[in-house]
Design a protein around this motif. Sequence first.
Motif, PDB file in Angstrom:
ATOM      1  N   MET A  35       1.016  -1.020   0.060  1.00  0.00           N
ATOM      2  CA  MET A  35      -0.048   0.000   0.082  1.00  0.00           C
ATOM      3  C   MET A  35       0.895   1.420   0.026  1.00  0.00           C
ATOM      4  SD  MET A  35      -3.026   1.242   2.304  1.00  0.00           S
ATOM      5  CE  MET A  35      -2.274   2.629   3.367  1.00  0.00           C
ATOM      6  N   TRP A  36       1.248   1.534  -1.184  1.00  0.00           N
ATOM      7  CA  TRP A  36       2.252   2.898  -1.023  1.00  0.00           C
ATOM      8  C   TRP A  36       1.562   3.985  -0.866  1.00  0.00           C
ATOM      9  CZ3 TRP A  36       2.462  -0.522  -5.954  1.00  0.00           C
ATOM     10  CH2 TRP A  36       3.473  -1.298  -6.197  1.00  0.00           C
ATOM     11  N   THR A  37       2.163   4.732  -0.029  1.00  0.00           N
ATOM     12  CA  THR A  37       1.622   6.011   0.375  1.00  0.00           C
ATOM     13  C   THR A  37       2.679   7.229   0.593  1.00  0.00           C
ATOM     14  OG1 THR A  37       1.406   5.589   2.752  1.00  0.00           O
ATOM     15  CG2 THR A  37      -0.481   5.058   1.549  1.00  0.00           C
ATOM     16  N   ARG A  38       2.472   8.355   0.632  1.00  0.00           N
ATOM     17  CA  ARG A  38       3.490   9.366   0.810  1.00  0.00           C
ATOM     18  C   ARG A  38       2.890  10.493   1.630  1.00  0.00           C
ATOM     19  NH1 ARG A  38       6.467  10.211  -4.976  1.00  0.00           N
ATOM     20  NH2 ARG A  38       7.274   8.192  -5.177  1.00  0.00           N
ATOM     21  N   PRO A  39       3.562  11.395   2.667  1.00  0.00           N
ATOM     22  CA  PRO A  39       2.850  12.262   3.357  1.00  0.00           C
ATOM     23  C   PRO A  39       2.426  13.337   2.218  1.00  0.00           C
ATOM     24  CG  PRO A  39       5.318  11.998   3.857  1.00  0.00           C
ATOM     25  CD  PRO A  39       4.908  11.218   2.700  1.00  0.00           C
ATOM     26  N   ALA A  40       1.142  13.995   2.584  1.00  0.00           N
ATOM     27  CA  ALA A  40       0.623  15.254   1.938  1.00  0.00           C
ATOM     28  C   ALA A  40       1.542  16.438   2.145  1.00  0.00           C
ATOM     29  CB  ALA A  40      -0.783  15.272   2.356  1.00  0.00           C
ATOM     30  N   SER A  41       2.586  16.688   1.471  1.00  0.00           N
ATOM     31  CA  SER A  41       3.486  17.723   1.903  1.00  0.00           C
ATOM     32  C   SER A  41       4.344  18.417   0.639  1.00  0.00           C
ATOM     33  CB  SER A  41       4.484  17.190   2.773  1.00  0.00           C
ATOM     34  OG  SER A  41       5.436  16.212   2.078  1.00  0.00           O
ATOM     35  N   PHE A  42       4.658  19.472   0.696  1.00  0.00           N
ATOM     36  CA  PHE A  42       5.691  20.031  -0.086  1.00  0.00           C
ATOM     37  C   PHE A  42       6.521  19.129  -0.659  1.00  0.00           C
ATOM     38  CE2 PHE A  42       9.706  22.479  -0.983  1.00  0.00           C
ATOM     39  CZ  PHE A  42       9.177  23.281  -2.117  1.00  0.00           C
ATOM     40  N   ALA A  43       7.482  18.551   0.141  1.00  0.00           N
ATOM     41  CA  ALA A  43       8.456  17.593  -0.040  1.00  0.00           C
ATOM     42  C   ALA A  43       8.109  16.628  -1.042  1.00  0.00           C
ATOM     43  CB  ALA A  43       9.120  17.050   1.077  1.00  0.00           C
ATOM     44  N   PHE A  63      16.147  13.501  -4.690  1.00  0.00           N
ATOM     45  CA  PHE A  63      15.531  13.768  -3.481  1.00  0.00           C
ATOM     46  C   PHE A  63      16.496  13.741  -2.348  1.00  0.00           C
ATOM     47  CE2 PHE A  63      12.308  12.830  -0.236  1.00  0.00           C
ATOM     48  CZ  PHE A  63      11.731  13.891  -0.086  1.00  0.00           C
ATOM     49  N   ASN A  64      16.923  12.699  -2.254  1.00  0.00           N
ATOM     50  CA  ASN A  64      17.921  12.495  -0.874  1.00  0.00           C
ATOM     51  C   ASN A  64      19.002  13.433  -0.870  1.00  0.00           C
ATOM     52  OD1 ASN A  64      16.377  10.311  -0.129  1.00  0.00           O
ATOM     53  ND2 ASN A  64      17.644   8.694  -1.022  1.00  0.00           N
ATOM     54  N   LYS A  65      19.570  13.781  -2.189  1.00  0.00           N
ATOM     55  CA  LYS A  65      20.816  14.719  -2.153  1.00  0.00           C
ATOM     56  C   LYS A  65      19.970  16.122  -1.703  1.00  0.00           C
ATOM     57  CE  LYS A  65      25.007  15.187  -3.723  1.00  0.00           C
ATOM     58  NZ  LYS A  65      26.138  14.356  -3.096  1.00  0.00           N
ATOM     59  N   LEU A  66      18.948  16.481  -2.204  1.00  0.00           N
ATOM     60  CA  LEU A  66      18.267  17.554  -1.638  1.00  0.00           C
ATOM     61  C   LEU A  66      18.054  17.698  -0.133  1.00  0.00           C
ATOM     62  CD1 LEU A  66      16.779  20.609  -2.379  1.00  0.00           C
ATOM     63  CD2 LEU A  66      14.772  19.208  -2.751  1.00  0.00           C
ATOM     64  N   LYS A  67      17.573  16.616   0.322  1.00  0.00           N
ATOM     65  CA  LYS A  67      17.216  16.320   1.814  1.00  0.00           C
ATOM     66  C   LYS A  67      18.496  16.408   2.739  1.00  0.00           C
ATOM     67  CE  LYS A  67      15.199  12.640   2.914  1.00  0.00           C
ATOM     68  NZ  LYS A  67      14.017  11.481   2.957  1.00  0.00           N
ATOM     69  N   GLU A  68      20.034  15.901   1.950  1.00  0.00           N
ATOM     70  CA  GLU A  68      21.044  16.066   2.653  1.00  0.00           C
ATOM     71  C   GLU A  68      21.448  17.721   2.861  1.00  0.00           C
ATOM     72  OE1 GLU A  68      24.237  14.050   0.745  1.00  0.00           O
ATOM     73  OE2 GLU A  68      23.096  12.307   0.880  1.00  0.00           O
ATOM     74  N   LYS A  69      21.269  18.221   1.652  1.00  0.00           N
ATOM     75  CA  LYS A  69      21.384  19.666   1.427  1.00  0.00           C
ATOM     76  C   LYS A  69      20.687  20.679   2.531  1.00  0.00           C
ATOM     77  CE  LYS A  69      23.638  22.994  -0.685  1.00  0.00           C
ATOM     78  NZ  LYS A  69      25.287  23.223  -0.448  1.00  0.00           N
ATOM     79  N   THR A  70      19.361  20.266   2.685  1.00  0.00           N
ATOM     80  CA  THR A  70      18.389  21.313   3.586  1.00  0.00           C
ATOM     81  C   THR A  70      17.932  20.773   4.731  1.00  0.00           C
ATOM     82  OG1 THR A  70      16.478  20.281   2.355  1.00  0.00           O
ATOM     83  CG2 THR A  70      17.502  22.220   1.249  1.00  0.00           C
ATOM     84  N   THR A  72      15.347  19.448   6.287  1.00  0.00           N
ATOM     85  CA  THR A  72      14.030  19.296   5.965  1.00  0.00           C
ATOM     86  C   THR A  72      13.693  20.055   4.724  1.00  0.00           C
ATOM     87  OG1 THR A  72      13.661  19.392   8.328  1.00  0.00           O
ATOM     88  CG2 THR A  72      11.750  19.441   6.859  1.00  0.00           C
ATOM     89  N   ILE A  73      12.811  19.539   3.629  1.00  0.00           N
ATOM     90  CA  ILE A  73      12.740  20.186   2.736  1.00  0.00           C
ATOM     91  C   ILE A  73      11.494  21.051   2.617  1.00  0.00           C
ATOM     92  CG2 ILE A  73      12.065  19.853   0.169  1.00  0.00           C
ATOM     93  CD1 ILE A  73      13.517  17.007   0.264  1.00  0.00           C
ATOM     94  N   THR A  74      11.729  22.414   2.642  1.00  0.00           N
ATOM     95  CA  THR A  74      10.754  23.388   2.779  1.00  0.00           C
ATOM     96  C   THR A  74      10.708  24.329   1.622  1.00  0.00           C
ATOM     97  OG1 THR A  74      11.871  25.094   4.048  1.00  0.00           O
ATOM     98  CG2 THR A  74      10.870  23.281   5.374  1.00  0.00           C
ATOM     99  N   PRO A  75       9.611  25.088   1.469  1.00  0.00           N
ATOM    100  CA  PRO A  75       9.546  25.996   0.225  1.00  0.00           C
ATOM    101  C   PRO A  75      10.873  27.108   0.512  1.00  0.00           C
ATOM    102  CG  PRO A  75       7.385  25.738   0.918  1.00  0.00           C
ATOM    103  CD  PRO A  75       8.144  24.904   1.957  1.00  0.00           C
ATOM    104  N   ALA A  76      10.769  27.622   1.756  1.00  0.00           N
ATOM    105  CA  ALA A  76      11.826  28.607   2.165  1.00  0.00           C
ATOM    106  C   ALA A  76      13.456  28.324   1.953  1.00  0.00           C
ATOM    107  CB  ALA A  76      11.580  29.533   3.296  1.00  0.00           C
TER     108      ALA A  76
END
Length: 209
Positions: A35-43, A63-70, A72-76
């Motif tokens: 049952m594949w699901t994901r959070p309802a989020s910007f990320a 996506f993982n590279k971006l997560k390492e960089k930031t 938490t992945i947020t708009p700001a």
Amino acid sequence: MQQFTSDNFQLLCNELAEREPVFKVILQQHSYPPMWTRPASFATLIHIILEQQVSLASARAAFNKLKEKTGTITPAKLLLLSDEELKACYFSRQKTVYARHLAEAFISKKIQLNKLTASHDDHVRGVLKQVKGIGDWTADVYLLFALQRTDIFPIGDLAMVNALKEVKKLPVHTTKEDMLLLADAWRPYRSIAAMMLWHHYIKSRNIKF
């Protein structure tokens, strides 16, 4: 809006299998899909944009590279990154533009995901598609995985379409319109049908991800 949950997911798979022999065969050969699901989020929306027209593995690496960089992945946080920094996270020039548009839509409150939770599928699509780079496929994947809506059939998804042609033995050049007509018989559980088709595609090719 009707949703699939851990309580009803396998029951819905069983119901579809009773209606459609190819789904019964998929269950017999491969058991139930995850049952594949994901959070309802910007990320999650960023992740889906990254998945456009590339392999799941490539998108996950970015996506993982971006997560390492930031963190938490947020708009700001995303908007603070330069084009070069996003390129170092494997973003193409085009996806950099799309990600920035999405972040700006969140910051300006043009998109407020909490207000979409109980909205009709078509309204959710309309709101998301205001953003450059979000089309039907991206909106459908969000509706299916993040909002767990039961009746989404992402006809723009190549893996799902190929699986459908295989299991129904359709001609290679079958049109999207004809496939949508065929899938009408699976309403209001076309999301479950899509997941069973993906499951068949992954298992029959022994894809690891």
